[in-house]
Design an enzyme around this catalytic site. Structure first.
Site, PDB file in Angstrom:
ATOM      1  N   CYS A   1      57.417 -30.516  98.681  1.00 15.73           N
ATOM      2  CA  CYS A   1      56.686 -31.637  99.521  1.00 15.73           C
ATOM      3  C   CYS A   1      55.632 -32.419  98.563  1.00 15.73           C
ATOM      4  O   CYS A   1      55.514 -32.118  97.604  1.00 15.73           O
ATOM      5  CB  CYS A   1      56.141 -31.109 100.698  1.00 15.73           C
TER       6      CYS A   1
ATOM      7  N   ASP B   1      68.925 -69.181  87.471  1.00 12.13           N
ATOM      8  CA  ASP B   1      69.093 -69.948  86.288  1.00 12.13           C
ATOM      9  C   ASP B   1      70.639 -70.304  86.026  1.00 12.13           C
ATOM     10  O   ASP B   1      71.549 -69.483  86.476  1.00 12.13           O
ATOM     11  CB  ASP B   1      69.040 -69.070  84.997  1.00 12.13           C
TER      12      ASP B   1
END
Length: 976
Positions: free
Chosen positions: A150, A673
């Site tokens: 954890c 682009d």
């Protein structure tokens, strides 16, 4: 087809008044900041064998005028064509080139001139400062860390590592079980780091480091102690060997050597030669070792789970099923010594589970407590020990007094079984997610054919070597069907290479002399030789693998919430107060129920048969201890990010971590682009018109002669068109030509004098003593060339049809115009419409003229566009690893769609985890027992605790079913 891998980098900015996240798409070739995000920054290592000896020099050059990946490739090719340049890497977004060269053969001014001759502006940059770079003398080490369950475990390890003397930085990832540590080797060693991790209650193993002078080799042929001594004797006599260590279990040999005296290949040759062929060595691939460790961890957990399950089932049957089978039950009630046969069986079976299978929990908990930290193992050990030792005590108490209290052996065994089930599924998730890395590792070539040359450079033979022993400068032979062994440049021959591994394009790419090749791509037809330029961690494939690992190690901002809830830290150290709080709550539950019972607050009918108030209270207390662990909360984000990263890589998009995921789903604007993203990036001449009495062939020959010295993509397209016009031969337009063919063809061009490339305008030179200009309107205007009205109209018509007009002037007069087109990709318009349906505004930027930009934007359905170059670093970016600048625009859709689905999955995971913690703890504490009669036995609490983690992990694993949007369905995507 191999998976296409692309880079997704999202950096929050404010550009042009936009306050929402923006994304720019465009190919930039070998991205310069790729090195900045690698898990182990080994770029410095690639500075070559010559750099460290002082024979080579490195310089960085600022390059202005690059607008797309084709431009950066042109600059790189121009630099590599300079005699004396060993390596050149161009970063489009940083507007920078990194060049390693031999100062005896070439000067910095020559490098600058080469870039300017290619049509770009160049400036030699000063030496980079040490700010933001890796501190001198430190190493970056990568360690595998086992046993983390954890976020508390992660913080525990990170805190311990950061407190170690000599450690500059430490980052630990739960999802990949990896830790990256930057440390000073003169103060602390890797063994000290591993010992510190193990002292914290976790397992540690060294994976790799950025040390240039160390190599790990797998050794075959060692069968006895005598063989080990022979190996040691060989190493002791080898020059340049400083230290060595042989692991008898793994058969790995770790050698520390002096790179100025011996290199890795010479070291291997020396060992194999010294053993007269007895020993066979291979370089241990760190990524293969990491992925195999994931598989080993999952296999080990599965084995432990099965062992616990098989031992726990009889205990459960004895408790639940056997009382309903008279014959069996009578045998279990048979007294054997002080206890019944059933008690003996349960005690024996559970003891095997508790101290055999469950030993790992005690060991990890003891180490954690000894180190002053707490984790899930402490809770599991505490809960199982309470039920186990209470049951043993109850048996002994009954044997002495004759008063038999109920035992809860099954609680301990079932709890361990369910915890191991959760751990197995977690390790399985890690293994499944590492499939992306595993697939990439499998793409790497295993061997290479090295050409052996004499001192005059003539080939005198060849030999097969391990691909990981390739050195920069090696000449390698690539046969048809073989993988290209390393990143390099073709020095002889020609062929077609399948680069789908990187580009996703199935069409093979032509390769000829001076063409760049990528390691791991597949040669299709011919034989060619390459000179290795980038090897080891500097290859494109290694960088992609490192980026995937880095992405899986990163944390999403949403995970900070889980970290805050599950591990509240109130000191500079990482010791969490969560476990002590749980223990306190459990004690309060125990005392509360016990005192209430003693005071008569509830009837004795609530007590179990032969039970008492203490046993009744203890069961609630154990349930609280077991069920309170926040593992599910800590797994909610990293498991989803981990799976999404692997899924993205398999679908052609490399997502650089949880932070990128979270920003991607918030994107409101995408900037494309034009060249290479919306268009195919393959320019071709579509029109050529002469406005004087000059012959068309003479005009094309004149223009081609001027453009032949330029590296610009449009120049190459013009030369190819003129060549085809003159020769009408397929070989003239075939990209794969030999040097002899080229020299024959180039004989038809005019001699050129005083050639000069003018960035952003065009080129100029002298032919037959007369000035020729080839470029745009700006070049003509600056040179005083008038543009007649009919010429201007022709150029405008070209631009309005999405073509670029190239004007040509000779001896002061405009003589003609060429039209150059770059076809749109077939999916461009669909992607743009899909983005609009997703609530994302598409925008296009280009360095082309306004009319061409308007025509292209109209054709694809983009309303907003700018005919200017977007400055680097002003938006969030998706970039391609491709060399040719051909990014598939659909990857934008995939990136955003996957990001949104992943964030939705993370939120769902939090619902599972939070609901479990909020609802289960009060039930376990018995809050609802007085009114509703609901009770959660400890074994059921263990099942709930395990199943909460299982639900989160399974929820994340469902992301593996994600399907990349297709052209036929992409318009069905809507705003979530």
């Amino acid at each position: 087809m191999a998976p296409s891998i692309r880079d997704l980098q999202l950096t929050k900015v404010v550009a042009g008044g936009q306050k929402s996240p923006t994304l720019i798409t465009g190919a930039d070739g070998d991205s310069g900041d790729l090195e900045a995000v690698r898990l182990l920054d080994a770029y410095e290592n690639s500075e070559g064998q010559g750099v460290e000896q002082g024979t080579m020099k490195r310089v960085q050059v600022g390059v202005t005028g690059m607008t797309c990946a084709a431009c950066s490739n042109s600059v790189e090719e121009a630099l590599m064509s300079v005699n004396g340049v060993l390596r050149a890497s161009v970063a489009l977004l940083q507007n920078k080139a990194d060049v390693v060269f031999d100062p005896r053969l070439v000067k910095e001014e020559d490098i600058k001139n080469a870039i300017e001759d290619a049509g770009f502006e160049a400036e030699i940059l000063p030496e980079p400062s040490a700010i933001g770079t890796k501190p001198q003398g430190t190493l970056l080490g990568q360690f595998s860390i086992g046993g983390m369950t954890c976020a508390a475990c992660v913080n525990s390890v990170e805190g311990i590592l950061r407190d170690l003397p000599g450690v500059k930085r430490a980052v630990v990832a739960l999802a990949t079980s990896l830790g990256e540590v930057e440390y000073d080797p003169t103060v602390i060693g890797k063994d000290d780091i591993m010992n510190a991790i193990e002292d914290a209650g976790f397992e540690a193993a060294f994976v790799q480091s950025s040390e240039q002078d160390k190599i790990i080799l797998g050794v075959a042929g060692i069968y006895s102690e005598m063989d080990v001594q022979i190996l040691g004797g060989i190493l002791s006599n080898l020059k340049g060997v400083r230290q060595f260590y042989f692991d008898r279990i793994s058969r790995d040999l770790e050698v520390l050597f002096d790179p100025e005296v011996v290199n890795s290949r010479s070291l291997v040759d020396g060992i194999e030669g010294g053993s007269t062929g007895r020993f066979k060595l291979h370089v241990a691939n760190p990524y293969s070792r990491t992925t195999s460790k994931d598989v080993e961890e999952a296999s080990n957990m599965f084995r432990l789970f099965l062992s616990s399950l098989f031992l726990s089932i009889p205990v459960f049957l004895i408790r639940v099923v056997c009382p309903h089978i008279p014959l069996v039950y009578s045998l279990l009630l048979w007294r054997c010594g002080p206890f019944q046969m059933g008690d003996w069986l349960k005690w024996a079976l559970v003891s095997l589970v508790q101290f055999g299978v469950g030993k790992r929990f005690y060991v990890a908990a003891a180490r954690a407590l000894r180190n002053g930290s707490t984790n899930m193992d402490v809770l599991v050990a505490l809960g199982t020990s309470a039920s186990y030792f209470y049951s043993v005590g109850a048996l002994l108490y009954g044997a002495v007094t004759g008063f038999w209290s109920p035992t809860y052996f099954e609680t301990s065994s079932m709890l361990i079984t369910f915890v191991l089930l959760g751990k197995y599924l977690e390790s399985l998730a890690k293994g499944k997610t590492s499939d992306a890395i595993k697939k990439l590792v499998e793409l790497a070539p295993a061997t290479a054919t090295l050409l052996i040359k004499d001192k005059d450079g003539r080939c005198i033979g060849e030999r097969e070597i391990d691909a990981l022993l390739i050195l920069p400068g090696d000449t390698l032979k690539v046969l048809p069907g073989a993988k290209v062994p390393a990143d390099g440049v073709v020095v002889w021959g020609s062929s077609y290479v399948n680069e789908s591994m990187v580009t996703g394009e199935s069409v093979p790419v032509s390769k000829e002399v001076r063409s760049s090749v990528i390691g791991g791509t597949i040669n299709q037809h011919g034989v060619f030789h390459i000179q290795a330029t980038k090897v080891g961690s500097d290859t494109v494939l290694s960088q992609i693998i490192s980026l995937v690992e880095t992405a899986q190690m990163s944390k999403a901002p949403i995970q900070k919430f889980a970290d805050y809830v599950s591990i509240p830290n109130f000191s500079t150290r990482i010791a969490s107060i969560f476990v002590p709080t749980v223990v306190t709550l459990a004690l309060m539950t125990l005392l509360g129920w016990y005192i209430a019972g003693a005071l008569g607050a509830y009837p004795e009918g609530w007590l179990p048969k032969n039970g008492n108030y203490f046993v009744f209270a203890l069961m609630f207390s154990i349930s609280v201890v077991v069920i309170a662990c926040p593992c599910a909360l800590g797994l909610a984000t990293p498991t989803a990010v981990m799976v999404a990263t692997g899924v993205g890589a398999n679908n052609g998009v490399l997502i650089k971590g949880g932070d990128a995921l979270e920003r991607a789903q918030k994107i409101k604007q995408v900037i494309f682009d034009k060249t290479g993203t919306l268009t195919q990036g393959k320019a071709s001449v579509t029109a050529a018109k002469v406005f004087t009495g000059m012959d068309r062939g003479e005009f094309l020959k004149l223009v081609a002669s001027a453009e032949a010295s330029s590296e610009h993509p449009l120049a190459k397209a013009i030369v190819a068109y003129a060549r085809h016009f003159h020769f009408f031969d397929e070989t003239a337009t075939n990209d794969a030509q030999s040097d002899n063919q080229k020299s024959t063809i180039s004989g038809w061009l005019f001699d050129v004098a005083e050639f000069s490339a003018l960035p952003g305008r065009g080129v100029q030179c002298f032919i037959n003593g007369k000035l020729i200009l080839v470029g745009n309107r700006k070049l003509m205007t600056e040179s005083g060339i008038d543009i007649p009205e009919d010429v201007e109209k022709f150029v405008v018509d070209l631009e309005e049809s999405a073509k670029t007009g190239i004007l040509v002037a000779y001896d002061g007069n405009l003589i003609g115009v060429l039209g150059v087109a770059d076809p749109l990709k077939r999916e461009a318009a669909v992607v743009v419409e899909g983005l609009r349906k997703m609530g994302v505004r598409p925008v296009m930027v280009t360095g082309d003229n306004w009319r061409t930009a308007q025509a292209v934007a109209k054709e694809v359905g983009i309303q907003d566009f700018k005919a200017e170059v977007m400055p680097a670093g002003k938006a969030d970016v998706i970039r391609s690893f491709q060399k040719d600048g051909s990014i598939v625009a659909m990857d934008v859709i995939t990136a955003i769609d996957l990001s949104r689905k992943t964030l939705s999955r993370i939120r769902l995971n939090y619902v599972f985890a939070m609901a479990y913690n909020v609802v289960a703890i009060p039930i376990a504490a018995g809050v609802f027992f007085p009114t509703l009669g609901i009770q959660l036995p400890p074994w059921a609490a263990g099942a709930c605790m395990a199943l909460s983690s299982v639900s989160v992990v399974c929820s994340s694993l469902l992301l593996r079913r994600y399907q990349k949007p297709r052209l036929t369905t992409i318009l069905e995507i809507t705003v979530e």
